[in-house]
Design a protein around this motif. Structure first.
Motif, PDB file in Angstrom:
ATOM      1  N   TYR A   1      40.450  49.342  46.296  1.00 44.35           N
ATOM      2  CA  TYR A   1      39.450  48.437  45.748  1.00 44.35           C
ATOM      3  C   TYR A   1      38.382  48.210  46.810  1.00 44.35           C
ATOM      4  CZ  TYR A   1      41.712  47.043  41.377  1.00 44.35           C
ATOM      5  OH  TYR A   1      42.217  47.020  40.123  1.00 44.35           O
TER       6      TYR A   1
ATOM      7  N   LEU B   1      44.015  54.375  38.109  1.00 45.49           N
ATOM      8  CA  LEU B   1      45.453  54.094  38.267  1.00 45.49           C
ATOM      9  C   LEU B   1      46.177  55.411  38.546  1.00 45.49           C
ATOM     10  CD1 LEU B   1      45.828  51.504  35.398  1.00 45.49           C
ATOM     11  CD2 LEU B   1      46.217  51.092  37.837  1.00 45.49           C
TER      12      LEU B   1
ATOM     13  N   MET C   1      39.455  33.268  33.394  1.00 50.34           N
ATOM     14  CA  MET C   1      38.799  32.698  34.587  1.00 50.34           C
ATOM     15  C   MET C   1      37.456  32.065  34.223  1.00 50.34           C
ATOM     16  SD  MET C   1      39.712  35.224  37.772  1.00 50.34           S
ATOM     17  CE  MET C   1      39.110  36.723  37.013  1.00 50.34           C
TER      18      MET C   1
ATOM     19  N   ARG D   1      46.452  49.008  47.578  1.00 47.91           N
ATOM     20  CA  ARG D   1      45.001  49.194  47.457  1.00 47.91           C
ATOM     21  C   ARG D   1      44.274  47.889  47.145  1.00 47.91           C
ATOM     22  NH1 ARG D   1      44.034  52.523  42.072  1.00 47.91           N
ATOM     23  NH2 ARG D   1      44.402  50.894  40.562  1.00 47.91           N
TER      24      ARG D   1
ATOM     25  N   VAL E   1      52.181  39.609  38.703  1.00 41.80           N
ATOM     26  CA  VAL E   1      52.842  39.699  40.009  1.00 41.80           C
ATOM     27  C   VAL E   1      54.091  40.567  39.885  1.00 41.80           C
ATOM     28  CG1 VAL E   1      54.058  38.386  41.788  1.00 41.80           C
ATOM     29  CG2 VAL E   1      51.905  37.520  40.850  1.00 41.80           C
TER      30      VAL E   1
END
Ligand code: HEM
Ligand code: HEM
Lengths: 181, 189
Positions: free
Chosen positions: A7, A74, A97, A173, A156
């Motif tokens: 990233y 991915l 968010m 990453r 997670v």
């Protein structure tokens, strides 16, 4: 691991900054809600609202960055459904968010407590004061938050599964430091 | 009495200047009593739903006017259910011991035009302070309408003591806004 696609630094920085902020906001939200009314409660509510607006601004920045910078692909070995689930999950995170702070802001307006960012910048009240609407939005805020919490647990879990069982680079990453690999 | 004289008398009353009327019948349903507090720097509206006024006001003779106000403090709407419960308690109004707040005028002065100044003694929680409230008077639909505001310092009255005396969370200054409607004195018509 050969695949070195990571990233981008801003994406990583924003991800982890927001992890800290969102977990803090979530915990503070639950804690302050149950306090008896006191000056401290009023302070915590204001801080929650200011930090929540900050999270909203960061989420907008993050969205803008994300639209201009595609994340690394991915691992090719990942089953299609997992890729789809991962994308769906990430989209939902962006929606939440933005939607969670928006619902908080609207709730505050409806309850008659304007949001004044850090006590200096008044945000417009988009809704008129209305007790019922305020209570409804409080429930919306709460359920959006519970949805976020459930998704984070899954998120997670998926990250750890990739790291510990699949032993791919999906977690590393996104980490701010490079893996030894 | 001679019917002609009665008609004449009625005419005299009816043709008198409109401002020579006295307003004294308090219209509770049309009157409001609001206050604006500041919590963490943010203005929060509140009001009292039960209060009564006894007044006599003739705009042509303001010096002779008088006003009294009684506020049922338990009728407070402080912005949220939490705050309503809190504000009737001991640190704030302590309504068990001091159920009402009262205001008694000592003078009313014309400021020119529609403007007047109301001076009087405000008593909350057993403490009395002088307040000066500018207000405007107008006639609307035959009623007298008084709109005014003033700022009081809540700690002068011991309202919000203890932990709440920290004025950085709830400011000391509270703005009071009154909108009082009164119809003309019945016998004056
Ligand atoms: C992403 C940002 C945010 C997160 C994660 C968050 C999280 C939470 C949580 C978990 C609660 C407790 C829910 C409950 O049990 O009732 C809460 C309550 C609350 N939030 Fe937020 N919030 C955020 C943003 C905001 C914003 C921007 C505002 C207002 C401008 C706001 C205003 C409130 C208020 C007023 C409550 C208390 C409701 C009450 O108990 O009366 N929140 N928040
Ligand atoms: C509040 C909690 C969290 C939220 C809202 C969140 C949100 C996101 C989002 C939206 C992405 C997509 C990438 C982007 O667009 O920036 C992402 C990726 C990622 N997150 Fe989180 N995250 C959270 C917590 C965590 C935690 C605690 C971990 C560590 C175990 C973690 C590990 C990852 C990893 C490894 C990726 C990269 C996935 C990939 O490469 O496709 N996240 N996260």
């Amino acid at each position: 691991m050969i695949s070195s696609a990571r990233y981008s630094l801003p994406a990583i920085a924003l991800h982890w900054l927001m992890v800290v902020l969102l977990i803090g906001l979530f915990t503070l939200g639950l804690y302050m809600h149950d306090l008896p009314l006191s000056p401290d409660k009023l302070k915590l509510y204001s801080w929650h609202k200011w930090a929540g607006v900050t999270a909203f601004i960061l989420a907008l920045l993050r969205l803008a960055w994300r639209l201009g910078n595609r994340p690394p692909p991915l691992p090719a070995a990942m089953p299609r459904w997992q890729k789809a689930a991962s994308h769906g999950m990430h989209h939902l995170f962006y929606v939440l968010m933005l939607a969670i702070p928006l619902s908080g802001w609207l709730m505050s307006s409806a309850k008659g407590f304007q949001t004044v960012y850090f006590g200096v910048l008044p945000l417009p009240d988009l809704l008129a004061r209305d007790k019922e609407v305020g209570e409804l939005l409080q429930t919306v805020h709460e359920y959006l938050n519970l949805t976020l919490a459930a998704l984070v647990v899954a998120h997670v879990g998926a990250a750890l599964k990739h790291h510990l069982f699949d032993r791919d680079d999906v977690l590393s990453r996104m980490l701010p430091f490079r893996d030894r690999a | 009495m001679n019917p002609l004289r009665l008609v004449l008398a009625a005419l005299v009353v009816a043709s008198g200047p409109a401002s020579a009327r006295e307003f004294s019948e308090f219209q509770s349903a049309k009157s409001t009593l609001h206050f604006v507090s500041r919590q963490m720097g943010v203005a929060v509206d509140g009001r009292f739903t039960k209060f009564s006024a006894t007044l006599a006001f003739d705009p042509a003779r303001p010096a002779a006017a008088t006003a009294r106000l009684e506020v049922d403090l338990a009728s407070v709407d402080a912005g949220s259910p939490d705050a309503d419960d809190e504000v009737v308690g001991k640190p704030w109004f302590n309504v068990e011991r001091f159920p009402t707040a009262s205001f008694v005028s000592t003078a009313i002065r014309p400021l020119g035009g529609d403007g007047f100044e109301l001076i009087g003694k405000l008593t909350i929680k057993g403490k009395t302070q002088e307040v000066i409230a500018p207000f405007t008077f107008r006639q609307d639909d035959g009623n007298g309408v008084f709109d005014g505001a003033f700022v009081l310092k809540r700690l002068d009255f011991g309202v919000g003591d203890g932990v709440w005396s920290d004025v950085t969370t709830v400011a000391n200054e509270v703005q009071i806004r009154f909108h009082i409607v009164a119809s003309p004195t019945a016998s004056g018509n």
